[in-house]
Write an enzyme that holds these catalytic residues in place. Structure first.
Site, PDB file in Angstrom:
ATOM      1  N   ARG A  89       0.615  -1.104   0.027  1.00  0.00           N
ATOM      2  CA  ARG A  89       0.035   0.092   0.015  1.00  0.00           C
ATOM      3  C   ARG A  89       0.981   1.457   0.175  1.00  0.00           C
ATOM      4  O   ARG A  89       0.463   2.330   0.489  1.00  0.00           O
ATOM      5  CB  ARG A  89      -0.939   0.108   1.254  1.00  0.00           C
ATOM      6  CG  ARG A  89      -1.880  -1.228   1.214  1.00  0.00           C
ATOM      7  CD  ARG A  89      -3.126  -0.822  -0.022  1.00  0.00           C
ATOM      8  NE  ARG A  89      -4.271  -1.754   0.121  1.00  0.00           N
ATOM      9  CZ  ARG A  89      -4.307  -2.646  -0.435  1.00  0.00           C
ATOM     10  NH1 ARG A  89      -3.251  -3.334  -1.186  1.00  0.00           N
ATOM     11  NH2 ARG A  89      -5.375  -3.450  -0.314  1.00  0.00           N
ATOM     12  N   SER A 131     -11.092   0.644   5.191  1.00  0.00           N
ATOM     13  CA  SER A 131     -10.194   0.084   6.316  1.00  0.00           C
ATOM     14  C   SER A 131      -9.287   1.054   6.834  1.00  0.00           C
ATOM     15  O   SER A 131      -8.438   1.829   6.157  1.00  0.00           O
ATOM     16  CB  SER A 131      -9.293  -1.015   5.427  1.00  0.00           C
ATOM     17  OG  SER A 131      -9.974  -2.059   5.217  1.00  0.00           O
ATOM     18  N   GLU A 144      -4.075   3.371   7.489  1.00  0.00           N
ATOM     19  CA  GLU A 144      -4.102   3.216   6.011  1.00  0.00           C
ATOM     20  C   GLU A 144      -4.616   4.446   5.441  1.00  0.00           C
ATOM     21  O   GLU A 144      -4.167   4.901   4.378  1.00  0.00           O
ATOM     22  CB  GLU A 144      -4.933   2.020   5.696  1.00  0.00           C
ATOM     23  CG  GLU A 144      -4.910   1.752   3.974  1.00  0.00           C
ATOM     24  CD  GLU A 144      -5.891   0.633   3.786  1.00  0.00           C
ATOM     25  OE1 GLU A 144      -5.279  -0.142   2.635  1.00  0.00           O
ATOM     26  OE2 GLU A 144      -6.767   0.311   4.293  1.00  0.00           O
TER      27      GLU A 144
END
Length: 328
Positions: free
Chosen positions: A147, A224, A320
């Site tokens: 990510r 998330s 995130e």
């Protein structure tokens, strides 16, 4: 999340050139600039933003053979729907994700075994330091770590347009995610019609409260909230039954599993603090605004969950989502 303070100035960019002009103008005046797309992965502090917010609202979308070119402001799921309807495979597993095209390279958006970097052909970026607009291939984007990208922790570059190279086929690529394969009734690694995979992904995401619905507080979130941690070595406190997945940097473990096993069940939080922030009742990785929350409430709750996981397993979760003028 429906939290955050006021904006001093909002400017809406309707073309790539317009976006560049708006950012250049603010930079020349030494005014703070925050560039956003849909804002679906953004949490802003209660103090807001004392400067110019540039919202990228470009809508250009072109499909030429297996190449798909889209302005950074195009709604992501509109793009996915258009490509699957045109007979292209490659994005079906990324259906139903809120946000805009420009956000996809920033954190190498992925779901159900598929990643933006798998199909990204090029990115058009405005470099605020040099003043140039450049076209980058995926090798310059810094993908490879979970990510991450060179865009994620800097405001130097503004993404203007993204081009993807897909595959003309009525069948999806291999379905790598076991739960999705089960939902489709196929073996893991098997394929299915692209339209069926898209429908299944949206159905699974909706069941987890991960498809936007203004009437459902479970979707008042950034999706998330925490990254799935990738660990060079697993701490001794992590039991053998914890799911784990190989990663170039070590072993990836599901943050949702850690959160729940640390004592935070789905829906946890109404008894914590002001009761305005809680975990989704359907998905423990989503921190949700139950109505009337402030960013301070969100940060306090996120810190509480992070500390609980670290105490139980020795793993420190990281966000995130993109935090602006706030932290925990």
């Amino acid at each position: 999340m429906r939290v955050g303070g006021p904006v001093a100035e909002l400017a809406v960019a309707t073309s790539a050139a317009h976006a560049v002009d708006l950012v250049r103008e603010a930079d020349a005046a030494k005014r703070p600039v925050l560039v956003i797309g849909g804002g679906s992965n953004l949490v802003v502090g209660d103090v807001g933003w004392d400067g110019r917010v540039v919202r990228i609202a470009t809508t250009d979308l072109d499909i030429d053979g297996d190449l798909v070119r889209a302005g950074a402001g195009v709604d992501w799921d509109v793009l996915v729907e258009a490509t699957t309807a045109d007979g292209l495979a490659g994005l079906e597993a990324l259906s139903g994700i809120p946000g805009s095209v420009g956000g996809t390279p920033v954190q190498n958006v992925g779901a159900y075994g598929a990643l933006t970097s798998d199909v990204l052909e090029s990115v058009s970026v405005f470099d605020r330091e040099t003043g140039d607009v450049e076209s980058w291939g995926p090798e310059r984007c810094g993908f490879g770590v979970h990510r991450q990208s060179v865009f994620k922790h800097t405001d130097r570059w503004v993404i203007l347009e993204v081009t993807y190279r897909l595959r003309r086929s009525p069948q999806s690529g291999p379905v790598k995610y076991a739960g999705l394969a089960r939902h489709l009734g196929i073996a893991e690694g098997g394929t299915a019609p692209v339209a069926d995979v898209r429908a299944a992904v949206i159905e699974v995401r909706r069941s987890k409260g991960m498809v936007l619905d203004a009437d459902d507080h479970n979707t008042w979130s950034v999706g998330s909230f925490f990254l799935n941690p990738v660990l060079p070595e697993l701490p001794a406190a992590i039991p053998a039954d914890c799911p784990r997945y190989p990663d170039p940097a070590g072993t990836k473990v599901p943050a949702a599993w850690l959160i729940e096993r640390a004592g935070f069940a789905p829906g946890y939080g109404r008894e914590f603090g002001t009761g305005t922030v809680a975990l989704s009742t359907r998905h423990t990785l989503a921190v949700t605004n139950r109505g009337g929350a402030t960013t301070a409430d969100v940060m306090k709750f996120a810190a509480h969950v992070r500390e609980g996981v670290e105490t139980r397993f020795g793993v420190r979760l990281t966000p995130e989502c993109h935090l602006v003028n706030c932290s925990f």
